[in-house]
Enzyme design. Structure first.
Site, mmCIF file in Angstrom:
data_model
loop_
_atom_site.group_PDB
_atom_site.id
_atom_site.type_symbol
_atom_site.label_atom_id
_atom_site.label_comp_id
_atom_site.label_asym_id
_atom_site.label_seq_id
_atom_site.Cartn_x
_atom_site.Cartn_y
_atom_site.Cartn_z
ATOM 1 N N ASP A 119 0.880 -1.166 0.000
ATOM 2 C CA ASP A 119 0.000 0.000 0.000
ATOM 3 C C ASP A 119 0.916 1.214 0.000
ATOM 4 O O ASP A 119 2.116 1.076 0.237
ATOM 5 C CB ASP A 119 -0.899 -0.012 1.257
ATOM 6 C CG ASP A 119 -2.196 0.749 1.018
ATOM 7 O OD1 ASP A 119 -2.122 1.840 0.405
ATOM 8 O OD2 ASP A 119 -3.263 0.269 1.411
ATOM 9 N N ALA A 155 -12.063 -5.500 -7.253
ATOM 10 C CA ALA A 155 -12.049 -4.056 -6.971
ATOM 11 C C ALA A 155 -12.516 -3.274 -8.203
ATOM 12 O O ALA A 155 -13.705 -2.952 -8.323
ATOM 13 C CB ALA A 155 -10.664 -3.637 -6.531
ATOM 14 N N ARG A 156 -11.595 -3.018 -9.109
ATOM 15 C CA ARG A 156 -11.944 -2.318 -10.344
ATOM 16 C C ARG A 156 -11.094 -2.885 -11.486
ATOM 17 O O ARG A 156 -9.891 -3.096 -11.341
ATOM 18 C CB ARG A 156 -11.667 -0.813 -10.223
ATOM 19 C CG ARG A 156 -12.682 -0.051 -9.386
ATOM 20 C CD ARG A 156 -14.060 0.024 -10.062
ATOM 21 N NE ARG A 156 -15.015 0.841 -9.343
ATOM 22 C CZ ARG A 156 -15.903 0.379 -8.445
ATOM 23 N NH1 ARG A 156 -15.944 -0.914 -8.159
ATOM 24 N NH2 ARG A 156 -16.752 1.207 -7.857
ATOM 25 N N ASP A 164 -14.258 -10.231 -10.662
ATOM 26 C CA ASP A 164 -15.593 -9.666 -10.451
ATOM 27 C C ASP A 164 -15.656 -8.228 -10.968
ATOM 28 O O ASP A 164 -16.723 -7.635 -11.007
ATOM 29 C CB ASP A 164 -15.924 -9.700 -8.942
ATOM 30 C CG ASP A 164 -17.342 -9.229 -8.636
ATOM 31 O OD1 ASP A 164 -18.282 -9.787 -9.229
ATOM 32 O OD2 ASP A 164 -17.509 -8.324 -7.790
ATOM 33 N N GLU A 186 -17.370 -2.663 -18.246
ATOM 34 C CA GLU A 186 -18.546 -3.430 -17.814
ATOM 35 C C GLU A 186 -19.815 -2.828 -18.405
ATOM 36 O O GLU A 186 -19.921 -1.618 -18.480
ATOM 37 C CB GLU A 186 -18.667 -3.402 -16.279
ATOM 38 C CG GLU A 186 -17.520 -4.082 -15.590
ATOM 39 C CD GLU A 186 -17.600 -3.964 -14.074
ATOM 40 O OE1 GLU A 186 -18.626 -3.480 -13.556
ATOM 41 O OE2 GLU A 186 -16.639 -4.354 -13.416
ATOM 42 N N HIS A 230 -19.671 -8.446 -11.252
ATOM 43 C CA HIS A 230 -19.577 -7.281 -10.339
ATOM 44 C C HIS A 230 -20.639 -7.347 -9.233
ATOM 45 O O HIS A 230 -21.514 -6.490 -9.139
ATOM 46 C CB HIS A 230 -19.713 -5.956 -11.110
ATOM 47 C CG HIS A 230 -19.151 -4.781 -10.355
ATOM 48 N ND1 HIS A 230 -18.433 -3.776 -10.933
ATOM 49 C CD2 HIS A 230 -19.209 -4.454 -9.032
ATOM 50 C CE1 HIS A 230 -18.078 -2.883 -10.013
ATOM 51 N NE2 HIS A 230 -18.550 -3.283 -8.856
ATOM 52 N N ILE A 231 -20.530 -8.385 -8.397
ATOM 53 C CA ILE A 231 -21.528 -8.571 -7.326
ATOM 54 C C ILE A 231 -20.888 -8.604 -5.939
ATOM 55 O O ILE A 231 -21.469 -9.158 -5.005
ATOM 56 C CB ILE A 231 -22.349 -9.865 -7.553
ATOM 57 C CG1 ILE A 231 -21.422 -11.087 -7.703
ATOM 58 C CG2 ILE A 231 -23.267 -9.726 -8.763
ATOM 59 C CD1 ILE A 231 -22.125 -12.415 -7.468
ATOM 60 N N GLY A 232 -19.696 -8.002 -5.815
ATOM 61 C CA GLY A 232 -18.993 -8.045 -4.527
ATOM 62 C C GLY A 232 -19.849 -7.614 -3.350
ATOM 63 O O GLY A 232 -19.818 -8.220 -2.282
ATOM 64 N N SER A 233 -20.626 -6.567 -3.521
ATOM 65 C CA SER A 233 -21.422 -6.040 -2.398
ATOM 66 C C SER A 233 -22.880 -6.494 -2.448
ATOM 67 O O SER A 233 -23.711 -5.997 -1.682
ATOM 68 C CB SER A 233 -21.360 -4.510 -2.396
ATOM 69 O OG SER A 233 -21.882 -3.996 -3.606
HETATM 70 C C1 DGY Z 1 -18.798 -0.254 -5.042
HETATM 71 O O1 DGY Z 1 -19.514 0.063 -4.082
HETATM 72 O O2 DGY Z 1 -17.849 0.439 -5.424
HETATM 73 C C2 DGY Z 1 -19.146 -1.499 -5.754
HETATM 74 O O3 DGY Z 1 -18.211 -1.778 -6.738
HETATM 75 C C3 DGY Z 1 -20.525 -1.379 -6.361
HETATM 76 O O4 DGY Z 1 -20.652 -0.174 -6.993
#
Ligand code: DGY
Length: 321
Positions: free
Chosen positions: A179, A239-240, A264, A269, A287-290
């Protein structure tokens, strides 16, 4: 007379979040969950005091410059705010918030799923069972990589990275991280800090991405850095997509440099590079992490806490601009 602030809500939100929105604001909801174009977004923002968007709406410098002047706050539902030009927001005096913390558990859970799914060939196995192509068992059948006891490198040891490290310790993984800043020892919990990414990559049996997408991190995982990983490493990104270079990741997966990847978060996307789906050694999620009921409620409530503070004349606790 209605003196509640007007809030433009760009996507369909959980029922409990919309109920609170309707109680406390004049909420312009989107019950059909239509994805607004740039022009629609600007048009619908007329007369709104604030906007509650997701990462699917892009607040470029141009959009921010064209927002009606009555819009004073963008209270994001997403924790990532790479869809907002923060410098442009600051220049215009637009307040921007995000909802940190509340999605760390859900995203770390999905990260573990990606790690294990990629290592244990979950996509291939599931396809075999579903298609009826599973014909036999043998010691050589569907052999994957063990996660337990391996070295995990975490790029970006923020909230999600820290929870992921904790979950991974449950699999006896040895935690390393890079980091921009070293964490205090009580937060590190024994994780080994690497001052440069280049120093960490050669020891990563697994590499998991948890940093924000910024101009500095965009394209960080390129051919040169994939080459620094041990042969047969496993790459995970929840993440991204901007952090990895598609061509270089695909090349590393095709050549066998990487054993597998669990992904993810993608570039472009949802129109992602079709080569990812053709590779047998990818485990892919949309993209379903949350995406858990608990977390999506919490994200909405946290965005509302920020709006409540702002309209009460207080400083929102999660201000990013
Ligand atoms: C976030 O909260 O950044 C997730 O990727 C969903 O948008």
């Amino acid at each position: 007379m209605n003196d509640k602030p007007v809030i433009l809500v760009t996507r369909k939100l959980p029922d409990a979040v919309e109920a609170r929105l309707k109680r406390d604001y004049e909420a312009r909801l989107n019950p059909d969950d239509t994805l607004y174009s740039k022009e629609e977004l600007i048009e619908r923002a007329r007369g709104a005091d604030g906007i509650l968007p997701c990462h699917t709406e892009h607040f470029s410098a141009e959009v921010i410059g064209r927002l009606p002047e009555e819009v004073k706050i963008v209270a994001n539902f997403s924790v990532g705010f790479d869809h907002v030009d923060i410098a442009a927001a600051k220049k215009r005096g637009l307040v921007v918030t995000n909802p940190p913390d509340v999605l760390s558990d859900a995203t770390a859970e999905l990260t573990m799923m990606l790690m294990i799914g990629a290592a244990r060939r979950a996509s291939e196995g599931e396809r075999l069972v579903r298609t009826g192509e599973w014909k036999d068992w043998s010691p050589a059948f569907m052999v994957g990589t063990q996660v337990t006891g391996k070295r995990l490198g975490i790029l970006g040891m923020g909230r999600v990275g820290q929870v992921t490290a904790r979950r991974a310790r449950g699999f006896d993984m040895e935690i390393h991280y890079h980091d921009v800043r070293r964490l205090p020892p009580e937060v590190e919990e024994g994780a080994q800090y690497h001052g440069t990414l280049e120093d960490m990559l050669p020891i990563c049996d697994f590499l998991s991405i948890h940093c924000n997408a910024t101009p500095e991190t965009t394209g960080l995982m390129n051919a040169e850095r994939f080459a620094l990983l041990p042969d047969g490493a496993i790459f995970v990104n929840a993440a991204r997509g901007a952090i990895h270079v598609d061509d270089d990741l695909i090349e590393a997966l095709q050549s066998g440099k990487l054993k597998a990847a669990g992904i993810d978060a993608y570039n472009n996307e949802p129109t992602i590079d079709p080569r990812f789906a053709k590779l047998a050694n990818t485990f892919l999620m949309p993209h379903i992490g949350s995406a858990t009921t608990e977390t999506r409620d919490a994200m909405g409530f946290r965005a509302l806490d920020n709006l409540d503070a702002f309209f009460a004349g207080d400083e929102p606790s999660d201000r990013v601009a």
